[in-house]
Design a protein around this motif. Structure first.
Motif, PDB file in Angstrom:
ATOM      1  N   VAL A 134       0.923  -1.050   0.042  1.00 35.73           N
ATOM      2  CA  VAL A 134      -0.073   0.099  -0.123  1.00 35.73           C
ATOM      3  C   VAL A 134       0.810   1.298   0.085  1.00 35.73           C
ATOM      4  O   VAL A 134       1.811   1.551   0.846  1.00 35.73           O
ATOM      5  N   ALA A 135       0.702   1.972  -1.036  1.00 32.97           N
ATOM      6  CA  ALA A 135       1.468   3.279  -1.195  1.00 32.97           C
ATOM      7  C   ALA A 135       0.922   4.364  -0.415  1.00 32.97           C
ATOM      8  O   ALA A 135      -0.451   4.539  -0.056  1.00 32.97           O
ATOM      9  N   PRO A 136       1.694   5.151   0.230  1.00 33.35           N
ATOM     10  CA  PRO A 136       1.215   6.437   1.012  1.00 33.35           C
ATOM     11  C   PRO A 136       0.640   7.530   0.261  1.00 33.35           C
ATOM     12  O   PRO A 136       1.254   8.641   0.289  1.00 33.35           O
ATOM     13  N   VAL A 137      -0.324   7.165  -0.353  1.00 33.31           N
ATOM     14  CA  VAL A 137      -1.023   8.111  -1.280  1.00 33.31           C
ATOM     15  C   VAL A 137      -2.511   7.892  -1.395  1.00 33.31           C
ATOM     16  O   VAL A 137      -3.046   6.713  -1.696  1.00 33.31           O
ATOM     17  N   LEU A 138      -3.452   9.069  -1.548  1.00 36.52           N
ATOM     18  CA  LEU A 138      -4.865   8.711  -2.179  1.00 36.52           C
ATOM     19  C   LEU A 138      -4.784   9.492  -3.409  1.00 36.52           C
ATOM     20  O   LEU A 138      -4.289  10.503  -3.718  1.00 36.52           O
ATOM     21  N   ILE A 139      -5.084   8.462  -4.415  1.00 35.81           N
ATOM     22  CA  ILE A 139      -5.398   9.230  -5.712  1.00 35.81           C
ATOM     23  C   ILE A 139      -6.827   9.448  -6.236  1.00 35.81           C
ATOM     24  O   ILE A 139      -6.978  10.276  -7.282  1.00 35.81           O
ATOM     25  N   GLY A 140      -7.748   9.317  -5.423  1.00 37.62           N
ATOM     26  CA  GLY A 140      -9.155   9.579  -5.660  1.00 37.62           C
ATOM     27  C   GLY A 140     -10.025   8.925  -6.473  1.00 37.62           C
ATOM     28  O   GLY A 140     -11.176   8.901  -6.594  1.00 37.62           O
ATOM     29  N   ALA A 141      -9.510   8.393  -7.689  1.00 35.91           N
ATOM     30  CA  ALA A 141     -10.084   7.856  -8.752  1.00 35.91           C
ATOM     31  C   ALA A 141      -9.241   7.071  -9.549  1.00 35.91           C
ATOM     32  O   ALA A 141      -7.900   7.108  -9.642  1.00 35.91           O
ATOM     33  N   GLY A 142      -9.559   5.830  -9.959  1.00 36.78           N
ATOM     34  CA  GLY A 142      -9.021   5.117 -10.697  1.00 36.78           C
ATOM     35  C   GLY A 142      -9.385   3.645 -11.018  1.00 36.78           C
ATOM     36  O   GLY A 142     -10.356   3.345 -10.637  1.00 36.78           O
ATOM     37  N   HIS A 143      -8.288   2.785 -11.394  1.00 36.55           N
ATOM     38  CA  HIS A 143      -8.936   1.351 -11.543  1.00 36.55           C
ATOM     39  C   HIS A 143      -8.765   0.831 -10.315  1.00 36.55           C
ATOM     40  O   HIS A 143      -7.640   0.778  -9.552  1.00 36.55           O
ATOM     41  N   ARG A 144      -9.790   0.165  -9.761  1.00 36.45           N
ATOM     42  CA  ARG A 144      -9.606  -0.611  -8.550  1.00 36.45           C
ATOM     43  C   ARG A 144      -9.050  -2.087  -8.437  1.00 36.45           C
ATOM     44  O   ARG A 144      -9.275  -2.820  -9.538  1.00 36.45           O
ATOM     45  N   LEU A 145      -8.400  -2.513  -7.413  1.00 35.76           N
ATOM     46  CA  LEU A 145      -7.946  -3.702  -7.257  1.00 35.76           C
ATOM     47  C   LEU A 145      -9.079  -4.816  -7.332  1.00 35.76           C
ATOM     48  O   LEU A 145      -9.185  -5.763  -8.062  1.00 35.76           O
ATOM     49  N   PHE A 146     -10.163  -4.492  -6.644  1.00 29.99           N
ATOM     50  CA  PHE A 146     -11.153  -5.393  -6.359  1.00 29.99           C
ATOM     51  C   PHE A 146     -12.548  -4.915  -6.911  1.00 29.99           C
ATOM     52  O   PHE A 146     -12.786  -3.626  -6.747  1.00 29.99           O
ATOM     53  N   VAL A 160       1.939  -8.090   8.208  1.00 32.78           N
ATOM     54  CA  VAL A 160       1.911  -6.808   8.137  1.00 32.78           C
ATOM     55  C   VAL A 160       3.444  -6.339   8.216  1.00 32.78           C
ATOM     56  O   VAL A 160       4.231  -6.532   9.226  1.00 32.78           O
ATOM     57  N   ALA A 161       3.978  -5.668   7.216  1.00 37.08           N
ATOM     58  CA  ALA A 161       5.383  -5.137   7.246  1.00 37.08           C
ATOM     59  C   ALA A 161       5.562  -3.465   6.849  1.00 37.08           C
ATOM     60  O   ALA A 161       4.724  -3.166   5.958  1.00 37.08           O
ATOM     61  N   ASP A 162       6.351  -2.924   7.509  1.00 34.60           N
ATOM     62  CA  ASP A 162       6.770  -1.480   6.997  1.00 34.60           C
ATOM     63  C   ASP A 162       7.983  -1.824   5.995  1.00 34.60           C
ATOM     64  O   ASP A 162       9.001  -2.159   6.170  1.00 34.60           O
ATOM     65  N   LEU A 163       7.848  -1.350   4.779  1.00 37.49           N
ATOM     66  CA  LEU A 163       8.662  -1.454   3.790  1.00 37.49           C
ATOM     67  C   LEU A 163       9.433  -0.243   3.434  1.00 37.49           C
ATOM     68  O   LEU A 163      10.515  -0.295   2.943  1.00 37.49           O
ATOM     69  N   GLY A 164       9.310   0.729   4.314  1.00 36.11           N
ATOM     70  CA  GLY A 164      10.090   1.990   4.161  1.00 36.11           C
ATOM     71  C   GLY A 164       9.515   2.984   3.090  1.00 36.11           C
ATOM     72  O   GLY A 164       8.631   2.341   2.443  1.00 36.11           O
ATOM     73  N   GLY A 165       9.827   4.286   3.187  1.00 41.91           N
ATOM     74  CA  GLY A 165       9.031   5.123   2.173  1.00 41.91           C
ATOM     75  C   GLY A 165       7.654   5.234   2.440  1.00 41.91           C
ATOM     76  O   GLY A 165       7.014   5.722   1.459  1.00 41.91           O
ATOM     77  N   GLY A 166       7.084   4.889   3.320  1.00 41.59           N
ATOM     78  CA  GLY A 166       5.728   5.279   3.904  1.00 41.59           C
ATOM     79  C   GLY A 166       4.853   3.872   3.334  1.00 41.59           C
ATOM     80  O   GLY A 166       3.534   3.961   3.615  1.00 41.59           O
ATOM     81  N   PHE A 167       5.340   2.843   2.775  1.00 41.85           N
ATOM     82  CA  PHE A 167       4.659   1.730   2.292  1.00 41.85           C
ATOM     83  C   PHE A 167       4.412   0.591   3.386  1.00 41.85           C
ATOM     84  O   PHE A 167       5.406   0.598   4.170  1.00 41.85           O
ATOM     85  N   ALA A 168       3.358   0.072   3.533  1.00 42.35           N
ATOM     86  CA  ALA A 168       3.085  -1.046   4.495  1.00 42.35           C
ATOM     87  C   ALA A 168       2.665  -2.273   3.178  1.00 42.35           C
ATOM     88  O   ALA A 168       1.788  -1.993   2.300  1.00 42.35           O
ATOM     89  N   GLN A 169       3.094  -3.213   3.576  1.00 42.11           N
ATOM     90  CA  GLN A 169       2.853  -4.377   2.947  1.00 42.11           C
ATOM     91  C   GLN A 169       2.005  -5.570   3.858  1.00 42.11           C
ATOM     92  O   GLN A 169       2.264  -5.834   4.805  1.00 42.11           O
TER      93      GLN A 169
END
Length: 176
Positions: A134-146, A160-169
């Motif tokens: 999960v990227a640390p951003v809200l883009i508001g619109a787009g193609h959804r994964l689900f 759950v892992a902190d990948l750095g750069g604000g990313f969570a996996q």
């Protein structure tokens, strides 16, 4: 014999995998801070990559020298891509043919890639695990994964892992 399938993808916090115009710069630019998010280690664990037509078009747009899949089996599920369009891939017209061919090849672990293809795999009950960065951003619109589902898909959180750069996996197993 049947294979397991793991979805490995990046999303915005609001669940998008691409902007409405298919742009993923919001992910790739931020992803540089987090490295490859474990992608190449994951890719080493799969026997086959299956993608949809749009994802295939995006990947070949990166250039011949940037084909990330090596010599593993690559399939494209598409009703419009001509068979024989690319010697590196097998074109499948429907899910039943794809599953039968992967089973015949003895494929054990599949990476389904691409929004609509992932949704097809989910609706067919063919996804076993999710690895979602999960990227640390809200883009508001787009193609959804689900997309819409006919029934709930129960998941068990594995890690759950902190990948750095604000990313969570997030790592989930589908409870079947």
């Amino acid at each position: 014999m049947t294979f397991s399938a793991t979805v490995f993808t990046g999303t915005s916090l609001d669940g998008c995998i691409a902007r409405p115009d298919d742009d993923i710069e919001w992910l790739t630019s931020r992803g540089e801070k987090a490295g490859d998010l474990g992608f190449f280690e994951f890719l080493d664990s799969v026997d086959a990559v299956i993608m949809g037509r749009n994802t295939y078009d995006k990947v070949i747009g990166f250039g011949e020298e940037n084909w990330p899949y090596g010599d593993r089996h690559v399939g494209v599920l598409s009703t419009t891509l001509p068979e024989g369009a690319d010697p590196r891939i097998t074109v499948y017209r429907d899910m039943d043919t794809l599953v039968a061919d992967l089973d015949q090849r003895g494929i054990k672990h599949v990476y389904p890639d691409g929004g609509r293809l992932v949704q097809t795999f989910i609706r067919a009950g063919r996804v076993d695990r999710f690895i979602i960065s999960v990227a640390p951003v809200l883009i508001g619109a787009g193609h959804r994964l689900f997309g819409e589902l006919h029934e709930d898909v129960a998941l068990r959180l594995d890690a759950v892992a902190d990948l750095g750069g604000g990313f969570a996996q997030l790592r989930y197993t589908v409870e079947k």
